[in-house]
Design an enzyme around this catalytic site. Structure first.
Site: not given
Ligand code: FBP
Length: 552
Positions: A82, A146, A177, A203-204, A206
């Site tokens: 993400g 992803r 991951d 990175k994230t 979250d």
């Molecule tokens: P990462 O763990 O890859 O940084 O992504 C976080 C996130 O933004 C989460 O908060 C959310 O649940 C998910 O990605 C949403 O994924 P997508 O962009 O595939 O809709």
């Protein structure tokens, strides 16, 4: 040339600050080996998985004259998972670091995330391209994806693609991951003696990739500032109109760090914390009753308005829903063909209802039809339900409404309940990075270049002491294996970087827990306003409450 906003123009001129060692010496530094490391758990097993990269020492940097005369670096970079604010500055720091080592260096940006590496789709990032993206949000310079990079076959393809271009190092910008996979890639490269180094960057949005060495993942600061601004605006609207309860779901796939940080910044009436729900084994009905209690207490004071924050991953932490989701994941996987053949959603719901175990069938039956449907719709690439698509905020509104109706009938509630629902996630993931994220990311990228120049592999780039002024930030490297433990995933024991959930004995949660009862009934809203990029440090450079509380 695309049209850019005035802010973007002004922001392009911002010069991110580097950690002290690089600010003073540029790339004229040497890597200094610290103590040897062990993985955080399951040491023997992790050593077995990663015989070549296990136990590496921590890395710090010291001044070393003459370092700038090194040979040119050819580096590949991917953005994985993400989006998170600051990704472009990681690449900018990496680019500038490579150029500082030797102006003949080259940066290959592999397109669309890990799949770009396997499919050999890339663009060369030159100075002009880089300048267009400095201090901007988004991952659009090369895109993200992803695709999981985890098989020996993929690793061999990556190695041969890199060799064909003469690439001597890869930088993986990703979450837990992606960095777990980066570790496996580094191990493969060493085992096969390819000479290709692999470095990760944390990175994230979250905020769940952190530990003793990684103080925060990049993007968390900016994203939570954006969400807090909008929550504050909604609070002010609620406090002006005095007629709505706003139920706001906040991104963060599993961990509740985002919701908690926004609560600490804005003081909502209710903020659910998934980790607490799991620890206390709180049922859905108990959560609903708790929210209804707050609404009733405020109604008694003629305050028929308020704000409830809900972490995105909540449903997976509610004990009976967790069991239900696990059973549904198995069930849908086992009867996939039969299930796919059923056309109407009503018939699908009835089909699933009939197959559930005696204990879980009533839980499923008790949910509104929209949620029943969301729980059985398309799975992710692992066959799991996609929690971000489950409208928990609407589920809670419906259930709270029903509960308040019962209370009104019984005479214990006399207020008015009218609710609005929101989901904030994508709004914050590509925001222009705050000064904190702009500096942090640039430092992470530059540090990655320094680790590569020092011949290191199997490391994550680190910048520490983030609670202090940037002039005191410390650059280094942490072995990826050090963050690992063994977890059971899809019936197999696998090594993974441990996800950091909210700790219930941690300072951010304790600070929230000490105040939440007062915030529940009083209207103590805080309106943080938008991120400021120019102005006094106490407005522009404040770190997150989480970082401030955790690091002092
Ligand atoms: P990462 O763990 O890859 O940084 O992504 C976080 C996130 O933004 C989460 O908060 C959310 O649940 C998910 O990605 C949403 O994924 P997508 O962009 O595939 O809709």
């Amino acid at each position: 040339m695309p049209t850019i906003s005035n802010l973007q123009k002004a922001r392009a001129a911002y010069r991110p600050k580097l950690p002290a060692i690089f600010a003073a010496n540029g790339i004229a530094v040497a890597a200094v080996d610290g103590a040897k490391t062990e993985s955080i758990a399951d040491q023997a097993a992790i050593r077995g998985f990663f015989p070549n990269t296990y136990g590496l020492p921590l890395i710090s940097f010291a001044h070393a004259a003459g370092r700038s005369a090194s040979k040119p670096l050819k580096v590949g970079v991917i953005l994985s998972g993400g989006q998170a604010p600051g990704g472009h500055n990681v690449i900018a720091g990496l680019y500038d670091g490579i150029q500082a080592v030797n102006t003949g260096g080259e940066l290959f940006g592999f397109l669309g995330g890990p799949s770009g590496l396997v499919d050999d789709k890339f663009k060369i990032i030159n100075g002009a391209t880089m300048d267009e993206y400095r201090n901007t949000g988004g991952f659009d310079i090369i895109g993200s994806g992803r695709t999981k990079l985890e098989t020996a076959e993929q690793f061999a393809t990556v190695a041969s693609n890199c060799k064909a271009h003469g690439i001597n190092a890869l930088v993986v910008v990703g979450g837990d991951d992606s960095n777990t996979n980066a570790c496996a890639l580094a191990e493969h490269m060493l085992q096969q003696k390819t000479g290709i180094q692999v470095i990760g960057c944390p990175k994230t949005i979250d905020g769940d990739l952190k530990n003793e060495q990684i103080e925060t993942s990049f993007g968390f600061d900016t994203a939570t500032k954006v969400y807090s601004e909008v929550i504050g605006n909604i609070m002010r609207d609620a406090n002006s109109a005095k007629k709505y309860w706003h139920f706001i779901k906040l991104m963060g796939r599993s961990a509740s760090h985002i919701a908690l940080e926004c609560a600490l910044k804005t003081h909502p009436n209710v903020c659910l914390v998934s980790e607490e729900v799991a620890a206390k084994k709180t049922s859905l009905q108990q959560i609903v009753a708790g929210i209804a209690d707050v609404i009733a207490a405020r109604a008694a004071k003629k305050a028929n308005f308020g704000v409830v924050l809900i972490p995105e991953g909540l449903v997976e932490f509610i004990p009976e829903i967790k069991v239900l989701i696990a059973e549904l994941n198995d069930l849908v996987a086992h009867v996939q063909a039969e299930f796919d053949a059923i056309e109407s959603i009503d018939a699908r719901i009835a089909f699933v209802q009939g197959k559930l175990a005696a204990a879980t069938a009533p839980v499923y039956a008790s949910l509104p039809k929209t949620i029943q449907a969301q729980l059985i719709m398309d799975r992710d690439s692992h066959g799991n339900v996609q929690v971000s698509l489950i409208e928990t905020e609407k589920l809670l509104i419906d259930m709270v409404k029903a509960e308040l109706k019962l209370r009104a009938k019984a005479g214990s509630y006399t207020g008015k309940f009218s609710a609005q629902n929101h989901f904030f996630g994508y709004e914050g993931r590509c925001a222009a990075p705050s000064n904190f994220d702009a500096d942090y990311c640039y430092g992470l990228g530059f540090t990655a270049a320094a680790l590569i120049a020092a011949g290191k592999t199997g490391y994550m780039s680190t910048v520490r002491q983030l609670n202090r002024p940037t002039t005191e930030w410390v650059a280094g490297g942490i072995p990826l294996t050090m963050m690992m433990n063994v977890e059971r995933r899809h019936g197999k024991n696998v090594p993974v970087i441990r996800k950091a959930l909210v700790e219930l004995d941690g300072k951010p949660f304790l600070a929230f827990a000490a105040k939440r009862d007062a915030w529940a009934v009083e209207t103590d809203f805080v309106y943080p306003g938008p991120i400021q990029y120019f102005g006094p440090a106490e407005v522009c450079d404040i770190p997150t409450e989480t970082l401030r509380l955790e690091r002092g």
